[in-house]
Design an enzyme around this catalytic site. Sequence first.
Site, PDB file in Angstrom:
ATOM      1  CG  HIS A  89      -0.711   0.558   2.413  1.00 56.15           C
ATOM      2  ND1 HIS A  89      -0.132  -0.730   3.572  1.00 56.15           N
ATOM      3  CD2 HIS A  89      -0.236   1.468   2.977  1.00 56.15           C
ATOM      4  CE1 HIS A  89       0.261  -0.010   4.478  1.00 56.15           C
ATOM      5  NE2 HIS A  89       0.080   1.517   4.396  1.00 56.15           N
TER       6      HIS A  89
ATOM      7  CG  ASP B  38       0.020  -3.951   2.738  1.00 53.57           C
ATOM      8  OD1 ASP B  38       0.757  -3.528   1.709  1.00 53.57           O
ATOM      9  OD2 ASP B  38      -0.297  -3.099   3.846  1.00 53.57           O
TER      10      ASP B  38
ATOM     11  N   GLY C  67       5.083  -0.393   6.040  1.00 56.95           N
ATOM     12  CA  GLY C  67       6.303  -0.838   5.491  1.00 56.95           C
ATOM     13  C   GLY C  67       7.207  -1.389   6.108  1.00 56.95           C
TER      14      GLY C  67
END
Length: 264
Positions: free
Chosen positions: A68, A114, A212
Site C-alpha cells: 500500500h 500487503d 512498510g
Amino acid sequence: MDLLSLVFCVLLEALAVYCQQGAEDRIVGGYAPVPHSIKYIVSVQTTNRQHFCGGFLISQFWVITAAHCNIGVEKMLVVAGDYSLSVYEGTEQEVLPQFLLPHPQYNYQKNNYDIMLIKLKSPVYLNSYVSVVLLPRQDSAIPVGTMCRVSGWGYTSPTGGPLPSTLRTVMLPITSSAACNSTSSFNGRITENMICAGYNLGGMDACQGDSGGPLVCDGRVYGVVSWGIGCAEAQFPGVYTAVSKVRSWIDSTIYSYYSKCKTL
Ligand code: ARG
C-alpha cells in the site's frame, strides 16, 4: 570568541538540548534508539523528500515495504542510513527505485498480501550505518509472546500531529491470531498472511507513517507494518504482513529477475 558569540553559542546549545528532550516522547509508547543502531531500516520518501513509509534492506539492491506504499516508481526515493529526517547527518544514502514489484495477490480492500519488493537502480553501500536484515524461512512460525522490535518515523500519537523527525522503536509481543481475529478484536479480518503484535491494554504500537517498516523477532523480519484500527488501542494490536508466508515469493521473484535478466 567575543562575548556576543559566546552567548549565542550557549543559547544554541540550550536550544539543541531542549529539542532533543522533545524527541524523547516520540512514538506511540516507544523510545528513540541509539542513533544508527537500526541499520536495516529505510525511509521511503517522495522525490521531494517527504517521508511516507518505512521499509528495510534485504540486500544492496532490494528493499521490502508494504504494497500500500506504492505511489508509483517515478515518485519514490529510498533513503538508507538515516536517523533524523530533518537533519543532514552525512550518513544518508539516497537511491532511486528501478522498479516495484507489489505482491501479485495484494488486495487493498482486505489488506491481504500487503508487501512489495523494490529493486534499486544503484546499490546501497553497506557500512556502519547501513546494513541488511535476514528473513524467516517459508512457513516458519513465530511463537505467541515472542518479543519483536518495530521501528519507524510514523506518528507518535494515535491522534496524529506532526511526524517525528527522528527514528523511534518499540518492543511488542506477538499475539495469537485467534485472539486477534476474535469478535472483540478484528473479527475475522486477519488472514493467514497476517500476524498481530501488541499488548492487550494497548499503549504501544506502530502508527500511520510506519507502514512498510520491519517487525524483527530473533533477528529476522517476521512482519511488515500493514494496518490497524487507530493506534495503540486496547484490544486492537497492530497488524503485520506475515513475511514467512511470502518468503518463497520473495526468493522466486528475485531469482527470476537475475535468471532471465528482464525487468519483470
Ligand atoms: N497503514 C499505516 C501506514 O500506512 C500503518 C498502520 C499501522 N497501524 C497500527 N495501528 N499498527 O502507515
